[in-house]
Design an enzyme around this catalytic site. Structure first.
Site, PDB file in Angstrom:
ATOM      1  N   HIS A   1       5.735   6.591  11.187  1.00 34.64           N
ATOM      2  CA  HIS A   1       5.277   6.284   9.780  1.00 34.64           C
ATOM      3  C   HIS A   1       4.434   7.415   9.592  1.00 34.64           C
ATOM      4  O   HIS A   1       3.134   7.226   9.426  1.00 34.64           O
ATOM      5  CB  HIS A   1       4.461   4.912   9.681  1.00 34.64           C
ATOM      6  CG  HIS A   1       4.173   4.371   8.191  1.00 34.64           C
ATOM      7  ND1 HIS A   1       4.201   5.289   7.330  1.00 34.64           N
ATOM      8  CD2 HIS A   1       3.535   3.483   8.017  1.00 34.64           C
ATOM      9  CE1 HIS A   1       4.043   4.506   6.342  1.00 34.64           C
ATOM     10  NE2 HIS A   1       3.349   3.309   6.688  1.00 34.64           N
TER      11      HIS A   1
ATOM     12  N   LYS B   1      26.674  -4.551  -2.185  1.00 37.32           N
ATOM     13  CA  LYS B   1      28.158  -4.299  -2.195  1.00 37.32           C
ATOM     14  C   LYS B   1      28.658  -3.519  -1.074  1.00 37.32           C
ATOM     15  O   LYS B   1      29.749  -3.448  -1.220  1.00 37.32           O
ATOM     16  CB  LYS B   1      28.353  -3.799  -3.615  1.00 37.32           C
ATOM     17  CG  LYS B   1      27.894  -4.383  -4.937  1.00 37.32           C
ATOM     18  CD  LYS B   1      28.096  -3.632  -6.144  1.00 37.32           C
ATOM     19  CE  LYS B   1      27.719  -4.292  -7.263  1.00 37.32           C
ATOM     20  NZ  LYS B   1      27.660  -3.252  -8.603  1.00 37.32           N
TER      21      LYS B   1
ATOM     22  N   ARG C   1       0.944  -1.346  -0.005  1.00 33.33           N
ATOM     23  CA  ARG C   1      -0.072   0.036   0.227  1.00 33.33           C
ATOM     24  C   ARG C   1       0.699   1.110  -0.104  1.00 33.33           C
ATOM     25  O   ARG C   1       0.615   2.248  -0.697  1.00 33.33           O
ATOM     26  CB  ARG C   1      -0.850   0.244   1.198  1.00 33.33           C
ATOM     27  CG  ARG C   1      -2.315  -0.696   0.921  1.00 33.33           C
ATOM     28  CD  ARG C   1      -2.786  -1.373   2.356  1.00 33.33           C
ATOM     29  NE  ARG C   1      -1.842  -2.366   2.917  1.00 33.33           N
ATOM     30  CZ  ARG C   1      -1.454  -3.662   2.741  1.00 33.33           C
ATOM     31  NH1 ARG C   1      -2.226  -4.160   1.689  1.00 33.33           N
ATOM     32  NH2 ARG C   1      -0.659  -4.339   3.251  1.00 33.33           N
ATOM     33  N   THR C   2       1.915   1.462   0.840  1.00 36.90           N
ATOM     34  CA  THR C   2       2.329   2.580   0.897  1.00 36.90           C
ATOM     35  C   THR C   2       3.242   2.777  -0.408  1.00 36.90           C
ATOM     36  O   THR C   2       3.139   4.024  -0.876  1.00 36.90           O
ATOM     37  CB  THR C   2       3.570   2.577   2.112  1.00 36.90           C
ATOM     38  OG1 THR C   2       2.805   2.417   3.287  1.00 36.90           O
ATOM     39  CG2 THR C   2       4.248   3.589   2.099  1.00 36.90           C
TER      40      THR C   2
ATOM     41  N   ARG D   1      11.604   3.732   2.855  1.00 34.60           N
ATOM     42  CA  ARG D   1      11.147   2.777   3.860  1.00 34.60           C
ATOM     43  C   ARG D   1      12.526   1.955   4.321  1.00 34.60           C
ATOM     44  O   ARG D   1      13.153   1.290   3.333  1.00 34.60           O
ATOM     45  CB  ARG D   1      10.034   1.674   3.493  1.00 34.60           C
ATOM     46  CG  ARG D   1       9.765   0.642   4.519  1.00 34.60           C
ATOM     47  CD  ARG D   1       8.554  -0.126   4.216  1.00 34.60           C
ATOM     48  NE  ARG D   1       7.386   0.597   4.816  1.00 34.60           N
ATOM     49  CZ  ARG D   1       5.975   0.554   4.780  1.00 34.60           C
ATOM     50  NH1 ARG D   1       5.972  -1.005   4.541  1.00 34.60           N
ATOM     51  NH2 ARG D   1       5.086   0.977   5.291  1.00 34.60           N
TER      52      ARG D   1
END
Length: 303
Positions: free
Chosen positions: A133, A84, A55-56, A105
């Site tokens: 959030h 890496k 959703r986000t 995120r």
């Protein structure tokens, strides 16, 4: 907006929150009008998702494209230079040269704040571990305002994982900015709301709270269900103890004016037959993420 980034809901006050909610309503009307919107034509959003998201991420991408902008980014670090050994700071420095705004995120608390310190473009926190959030909080507030008609004076019950639930942490702080709000925390002992949040609430005169272990929705305006987050538990044996401890059923929803919210995804904490009730607003809540994130992108990029 006065700020350059959106990292924590604590970075903005009630006035700024209401401004975002008002702008979100305008964005929702634009979406409904089906008109071509080119407010952010030529702008690029970089979505840096170090953790899984549906959703986000998709609502950020939808929001940017609905505004006429473009999107770049990644959803799997296995295909990036992170594998890496590239540091977050270096990744952010590089992406700052490719895009106009970043949504990140990351599983580590404080990662979004760190990213903002190295970025030369606006950074939006799309979730950093169990910390914050903020865009979810804003869409939650928007849902309450649109579906209840107000935020001041509501009584809200948070149910489930209150320890690791970053959506709950952010929303608690935001609600403490409003008047005459009452919060009921419902959780097992192992997943109680963190004490630092309780300490913050104790400093507020305009908010009341109580803690329980059983679901009682008497007098509740909003019930905010949360998933028991298996991925946040350092010990899976502890997860097994609380797995499936709460389940919202039709029988528990006897108040016709109550609304049911959930940040999603759900597992088994809301019975599927609740979906058909008019009180169930979690899918609408998910939709509201688009106009809210449209508003945030617009306000951060339009100078």
């Amino acid at each position: 907006m006065k700020m350059k980034h959106l990292i924590s809901i604590k970075d903005i006050g009630k006035k700024e929150i209401l401004k975002i909610l008002d702008e979100s309503e305008k964005m929702e009307e634009l979406l409904k009008s089906k008109k071509v919107i080119d407010i952010l034509n030529g702008k690029i959003l970089a979505t840096l998702f170090y953790e899984p998201s549906t959703r986000t991420r998709l609502s950020f991408e939808t929001a940017m494209k609905r505004l006429g902008g473009n999107v770049i980014g990644f959803t799997d670090i296995k295909n990036t230079s992170v594998m890496k050994g590239e540091s977050l700071a270096d990744t952010i420095r590089v992406i700052s040269g490719y895009a106009d705004i970043i949504a990140i995120r990351h599983p580590s608390e404080g990662s979004a704040r760190l990213a903002s310190e190295y970025a030369t473009i606006p950074v939006i926190n799309a979730g950093d571990g169990s910390n914050q959030h903020p865009t979810q909080t804003l869409l939650d507030l928007y849902t309450i305002k649109r579906e209840i008609g107000k935020i001041d004076g509501i009584k809200i019950a948070f149910v489930g994982d209150l320890k690791y639930g970053r959506t709950v942490h952010s929303l608690c702080y935001a609600l403490s900015l409003f008047d005459d709000v009452e919060i009921v925390f419902i959780s097992p002992e192992e997943l109680k709301i963190p004490r630092e949040i309780i300490e913050d609430l104790n400093k507020k005169e305009n908010i009341k709270y109580s803690e329980k272990s059983n679901i009682d929705l008497t007098g509740i305006d909003v019930v905010y269900m949360t998933r028991i987050q298996k991925e946040r538990f350092p010990d899976l044996n502890e997860y097994q103890k609380v797995k499936g401890i709460y389940k919202l059923t039709r029988e528990l929803i006897y108040n016709k004016n109550l609304i049911v919210m959930h940040p999603l995804p759900r597992v088994d904490e809301i019975d599927s037959n609740v979906d058909e009730l008019p009180q169930a607003k979690y899918f609408k809540q998910s939709f509201y993420g688009v106009p809210v994130r449209m508003a945030i992108l617009k306000m951060l990029l339009e100078k």
